[in-house]
Write an enzyme that holds these catalytic residues in place. Structure first.
Site, PDB file in Angstrom:
ATOM      1  N   THR A  71       0.706  -1.130  -0.025  1.00  0.00           N
ATOM      2  CA  THR A  71       0.125   0.079  -0.121  1.00  0.00           C
ATOM      3  C   THR A  71       0.848   1.287   0.130  1.00  0.00           C
ATOM      4  OG1 THR A  71      -1.876  -1.117   1.096  1.00  0.00           O
ATOM      5  CG2 THR A  71      -1.500   1.371   1.767  1.00  0.00           C
ATOM      6  N   ARG A 108     -15.066  -5.738   1.041  1.00  0.00           N
ATOM      7  CA  ARG A 108     -14.347  -5.626   2.298  1.00  0.00           C
ATOM      8  C   ARG A 108     -13.664  -3.839   1.750  1.00  0.00           C
ATOM      9  NH1 ARG A 108      -8.598  -4.152   3.247  1.00  0.00           N
ATOM     10  NH2 ARG A 108      -8.425  -4.689   5.441  1.00  0.00           N
ATOM     11  N   THR A 151      -0.370   2.233   7.164  1.00  0.00           N
ATOM     12  CA  THR A 151      -0.315   1.096   6.549  1.00  0.00           C
ATOM     13  C   THR A 151      -0.182  -0.232   7.560  1.00  0.00           C
ATOM     14  OG1 THR A 151       0.698  -0.102   5.094  1.00  0.00           O
ATOM     15  CG2 THR A 151       1.888   1.331   6.238  1.00  0.00           C
TER      16      THR A 151
HETATM   17  N1  ASP Z   1      -4.171  -1.163   5.380  1.00  0.00           N
HETATM   18  C1  ASP Z   1      -4.350  -1.566   4.024  1.00  0.00           C
HETATM   19  C2  ASP Z   1      -5.646  -2.339   4.309  1.00  0.00           C
HETATM   20  O1  ASP Z   1      -5.905  -2.807   5.298  1.00  0.00           O
HETATM   21  C3  ASP Z   1      -3.406  -2.766   3.526  1.00  0.00           C
HETATM   22  C4  ASP Z   1      -1.871  -2.216   3.612  1.00  0.00           C
HETATM   23  O2  ASP Z   1      -1.594  -1.069   4.243  1.00  0.00           O
HETATM   24  O3  ASP Z   1      -1.038  -3.054   3.205  1.00  0.00           O
HETATM   25  O4  ASP Z   1      -6.395  -2.581   3.465  1.00  0.00           O
END
Ligand code: ASP
Length: 321
Positions: free
Chosen positions: A187, A215, A237
Site C-alpha cells: 500500500t 471489504r 499502512t
Molecule cells: N491497510 C491496508 C488495508 O488493510 C493494507 C496495507 O496497508 O498494506 O487495506
C-alpha cells in the site's frame, strides 16, 4: 521551518533475506518517488498537489499494491480505495470499490473538490469517475500475473494477507515464484507540508490479497488510515482492521491536540501502545516540519526528506541513506 515530505510503500512482514539486488531495487524506487515529491515542494507546489502526484506515480507502478498493482479479491477482481486530506481546512475525499479507475487518489481529490460529500464507493464512485472524465480502463488492466499468483497461493494456504507476507522456505529455494522476497511493495501513502504551511495526506491501496468482495479497509477511512489537521498529516499502512479499531491516524493528531505530545511522541505511542505488534506502520509530518516513520511490523518501505537537507530511506530498522 521549511517543507517536509515522507512516503511509505507498505508495512508488514518483509523478509530480511531479500536478495541484495532486490533490496537495492526497492530502495531505488523509494528514492525515485521521494525525488518526485521533493521536486514538487522545491518548486513551490501545494502540499495537496505533491501528495496526489507522488501517490499517482506509485499507483502507476505495477509493483505497489495500489492502482495498477492492486492485489485481488477472493473472486479475482480488484477493488481499489484511496483517500486524500488537506489538514488546514480538513477538506477530504475518499473512494472505495473502484474497478476501472487508473488513479484512485485523483478521484478521491475530485470527490473532495467537486461534490458536497466526502466518500463515494462502488457503482456511485465509478459513475462519478465517468462523469468527471478521469482515465478509466478495462478492469483486466489491473489484474497482473503476479497478483493472480498471489491470490492462488493465498487461496491454497487459506489466507487473507498483506501483500508481502509470503513465507520464505526454511530449507533452500522453493518453487514459489514469489518467494524469497520477490513480492511486491505494499500500500502507498505520502504526507507533506509545503512552504506555505499546508499539510496534506494521501493513501491508496488494493487492500488485502484474497479479501472478501466489498471489504473496505482503513485506507479510505478518515482518521484510520488517513488524516490531517492543522497540527499534522498522517498516512498509515498495515492490517486495516487493527488500524480502524485504533483510529490510528486521528489518534496521533488527538494526542498532539489534547495531550500536547510532539509528533514523534504521539506516533510512537499509537504504534507501540494502541495497536498490537505486527500490525501497523505510519508516516507523518507536523506543522513544525517534524517527520516520523514508526512501525511495529518487521519492516516498512519508507522515505523522507526535509528542506534543510535531512533524508532517510529504509525498509527494516537499520536505515539506508
Ligand atoms: N491497510 C491496508 C488495508 O488493510 C493494507 C496495507 O496497508 O498494506 O487495506
Amino acid at each position: 521551518m521549511g517543507w517536509a515530505i515522507a512516503l511509505h510503500g507498505g508495512a508488514g512482514d518483509i523478509s530480511r533475506s531479500m536478495p541484495e539486488d532486490r533490496r537495492q531495487a526497492r530502495v531505488a524506487a523509494l528514492r525515485h518517488f521521494l525525488n518526485i515529491g521533493v521536486n514538487g515542494l522545491r518548486t513551490q507546489q501545494h502540499a495537496l498537489d505533491v501528495v496526489e502526484l507522488v501517490v499517482r506515480e506509485l499507483e502507476n507502478h505495477p509493483n505497489f499494491n495500489a492502482g495498477r498493482g492492486s492485489v485481488l479479491t477472493t473472486k479475482g477482481t480488484v477493488e481499489m480505495e484511496a483517500c486524500i486530506m488537506h489538514g488546514n481546512t480538513k477538506r477530504c475525499g475518499a473512494v472505495s470499490g473502484l474497478t476501472t479507475v487508473v488513479n484512485p487518489i485523483s478521484l478521491a481529490r475530485l470527490v473532495m473538490e467537486k461534490t458536497p460529500h466526502i466518500y463515494l464507493a462502488f457503482d456511485g464512485a465509478e459513475d462519478f469517475a465517468r462523469e468527471q472524465g478521469v482515465e478509466t480502463v478495462d478492469s483486466s488492466h489491473f489484474i497482473t500475473p503476479n497478483n493472480i499468483e498471489r491470490l492462488k497461493q493465498a487461496k491454497e494456504a487459506k489466507r487473507v494477507e498483506l501483500d508481502y507476507t509470503h513465507p520464505i522456505p526454511k530449507n533452500g529455494k522453493s518453487e514459489n515464484p514469489l518467494a524469497d522476497g520477490d513480492s511486491q511493495i505494499g500500500t502507498v501513502g505520502c504526507v507533506a507540508i509545503d512552504n506555505e504551511g499546508n499539510l496534506a495526506s494521501a493513501t491508496s491501496t488494493g487492500g488485502f490479497v484474497n479479501k472478501m468482495v466489498g471489504r473496505i479497509g482503513d485506507t479510505p477511512i478518515i482518521g484510520a488510515g488517513t488524516y490531517a489537521n492543522n497540527l499534522c498529516a498522517v498516512s498509515a499502512t498495515g492490517k486495516g482492521e487493527a488500524i480502524m479499531r485504533a483510529t490510528v491516524a486521528r489518534d496521533v493528531a488527538a494526542l498532539m491536540e489534547f495531550k500536547g505530545f510532539s509528533l514523534k511522541e504521539a506516533a510512537a505511542h499509537v504504534v507501540e501502545v494502541s495497536v498490537p505488534r505486527g500490525n501497523v506502520g505510519l508516516v507523518a509530518v507536523s506543522a513544525t516540519g517534524e517527520i516520523t516513520m514508526p512501525f511495529n511490523t518487521t519492516g516498512m518501505f519508507r522515505a523522507c526528506a526535509t528542506e534543510d537537507g535531512y533524508s532517510e530511506i529504509g525498509i527494516w530498522n537499520s536505515k539506508e541513506h
